[in-house]
Design a protein around this motif. Sequence first.
Motif, PDB file in Angstrom:
ATOM      1  N   ALA A   1      -4.897  -0.862   4.235  1.00 46.70           N
ATOM      2  CA  ALA A   1      -4.323  -2.009   4.933  1.00 46.70           C
ATOM      3  C   ALA A   1      -4.179  -3.209   3.998  1.00 46.70           C
ATOM      4  CB  ALA A   1      -5.198  -2.373   6.136  1.00 46.70           C
ATOM      5  N   LEU A   2      -5.145  -3.390   3.100  1.00 47.08           N
ATOM      6  CA  LEU A   2      -5.077  -4.528   2.186  1.00 47.08           C
ATOM      7  C   LEU A   2      -3.820  -4.458   1.327  1.00 47.08           C
ATOM      8  CD1 LEU A   2      -6.557  -7.027   1.010  1.00 47.08           C
ATOM      9  CD2 LEU A   2      -7.605  -5.476  -0.644  1.00 47.08           C
ATOM     10  N   PHE A   3      -3.554  -3.295   0.743  1.00 44.49           N
ATOM     11  CA  PHE A   3      -2.374  -3.166  -0.109  1.00 44.49           C
ATOM     12  C   PHE A   3      -1.079  -3.094   0.707  1.00 44.49           C
ATOM     13  CE2 PHE A   3      -5.513  -2.195  -3.324  1.00 44.49           C
ATOM     14  CZ  PHE A   3      -4.923  -2.648  -4.494  1.00 44.49           C
ATOM     15  N   ARG A   4      -1.177  -2.686   1.962  1.00 48.01           N
ATOM     16  CA  ARG A   4       0.014  -2.662   2.823  1.00 48.01           C
ATOM     17  C   ARG A   4       0.398  -4.059   3.289  1.00 48.01           C
ATOM     18  NH1 ARG A   4      -1.834   0.001   7.495  1.00 48.01           N
ATOM     19  NH2 ARG A   4      -2.306  -2.111   8.268  1.00 48.01           N
ATOM     20  N   ASP A   5      -0.596  -4.897   3.594  1.00 49.07           N
ATOM     21  CA  ASP A   5      -0.336  -6.188   4.236  1.00 49.07           C
ATOM     22  C   ASP A   5      -0.261  -7.354   3.260  1.00 49.07           C
ATOM     23  OD1 ASP A   5      -0.429  -4.751   6.582  1.00 49.07           O
ATOM     24  OD2 ASP A   5      -2.517  -5.292   7.027  1.00 49.07           O
ATOM     25  N   VAL A   6      -0.747  -7.164   2.037  1.00 44.00           N
ATOM     26  CA  VAL A   6      -0.775  -8.253   1.050  1.00 44.00           C
ATOM     27  C   VAL A   6       0.055  -7.808  -0.156  1.00 44.00           C
ATOM     28  CG1 VAL A   6      -2.244  -9.693  -0.413  1.00 44.00           C
ATOM     29  CG2 VAL A   6      -3.078  -8.927   1.828  1.00 44.00           C
ATOM     30  N   PRO A   7       0.935  -8.688  -0.673  1.00 43.96           N
ATOM     31  CA  PRO A   7       1.702  -8.310  -1.864  1.00 43.96           C
ATOM     32  C   PRO A   7       0.783  -7.869  -3.000  1.00 43.96           C
ATOM     33  CG  PRO A   7       2.570 -10.337  -0.921  1.00 43.96           C
ATOM     34  CD  PRO A   7       1.304 -10.023  -0.174  1.00 43.96           C
ATOM     35  N   THR A   8       1.182  -6.811  -3.695  1.00 45.27           N
ATOM     36  CA  THR A   8       0.331  -6.240  -4.743  1.00 45.27           C
ATOM     37  C   THR A   8      -0.021  -7.263  -5.805  1.00 45.27           C
ATOM     38  OG1 THR A   8       1.319  -4.069  -4.384  1.00 45.27           O
ATOM     39  CG2 THR A   8       0.145  -4.397  -6.448  1.00 45.27           C
ATOM     40  N   GLU A   9       0.931  -8.085  -6.200  1.00 46.01           N
ATOM     41  CA  GLU A   9       0.648  -9.101  -7.214  1.00 46.01           C
ATOM     42  C   GLU A   9      -0.453 -10.046  -6.755  1.00 46.01           C
ATOM     43  OE1 GLU A   9       4.125 -10.761  -9.581  1.00 46.01           O
ATOM     44  OE2 GLU A   9       5.164  -9.890  -7.862  1.00 46.01           O
TER      45      GLU A   9
END
Length: 420
Positions: free
Chosen positions: A359-367
């Motif tokens: 969820a963290l990588f899905r909901d927050v831009p990777t950069e």
Amino acid sequence: MSGERTAGAGAGAAADGEADVVIVGGGAAGLSLAHALTAPGAARPLSVTLVETPRRSLRPPARTWCFWQEGPSGFDEALVASWRRLRVRGRDGGVVDGELGAMRYHMLRSDTFEALVTARLTARPRVRLLTATAEAVRDVPGGAEAVCVTADGRRVTVRGRHLYDSRPARTLPPARSTLLQHFRGWFVHTSEPVFDGDVVELMDFRVPQPPHGLAFGYVLPLGPAHALVEYTQFSPTPLAGPAYTAALRHYTDEVLRLGRFTVSAVEQGVIPMTDARFPRRTGARVHRIGAVGGATRPATGYTFSAVQRQCGAVASALRAGDEDGRLPPPHRRRSLAMDAVLLRALDTGRVNGPDFFTALFRDVPTERVLRFLDGRSTWWEDLLIGFSTPVVPMLRTGAELPFLPRRPHPGPPGGGPGGG
């Protein structure tokens, strides 16, 4: 390193002599600090003695370090590969792809890095490379010293105005939460092209999960038919050797479906993920640097970038005439506080690890995620990241942390490649 090499006639460090700085340990931290201290162009050149043990039992095997960065790394000649995209796969196989923008995810091999930096140091004046085992480090009037023994039994004492010690500690400091990141990786060569060379599989949760903690696959593609494939767990204790082999065989055969392949090399490691407080100073002029000084990021196991920041800051201060020699904190307090909450939440099972990271990588831009993990995010970015996590269990965990005792870890601190 073998024997004793002193670069340049003006090295200022005879046997049993003195230098401006003594560094104990020739791994990533020791070599990086020596490299930063003696970089050409300084208005105030410094002399450095770097002590590295000849005992193979005290030196880790070749391993992989990874980090992300914008622009040149300073060690580009030693890079094995770089990527511009990261991928996370959830337990259900759902794919989250992230573009890194101006950043790149880099892979180094420790032996290549050490050879490159050692060659540079050998060519620099005022550098002494001493192959010996440091038996004691201590303050002395006006500085600090290391008492060493060479391979042939000769005792050598080296002194400096400051001493930086990167040797692993025998035990971990007391902590409220400690998980171990333990893993085994295979360098595989497949009979058919199966890997996407542009994408790192950062976390692939399509593997059986342990009853306590989390597990994932990790794939660093080195070519269409060549990659480093790892099985990793975050859990309280490492596995028995055959369990890693079984997990890797399941991941390569049943999940990745690689077909026929050969294994050219194996690497394995254990990295503590802990909210322990690592002392960065053990004497008036004796400092700890690298993982032993807390450079490993508690929530991820990545170390290399923090080491470079610390070394750069120390070198800039000493070369500018600052005599304190103090190491700056490797990570911000805000970042460490958020990491402590996450470790406790994972350790107690209040959050499901695979679902949390997916969820963290899905909901927050990777950069943004990578800026946070590198300690370069703003407070409002940290706040947004916080609201992207399971808020209620994280708040409950944060509320109880101040009341929890710090306890010693029962096992050794571990060691290994990890994320650099």
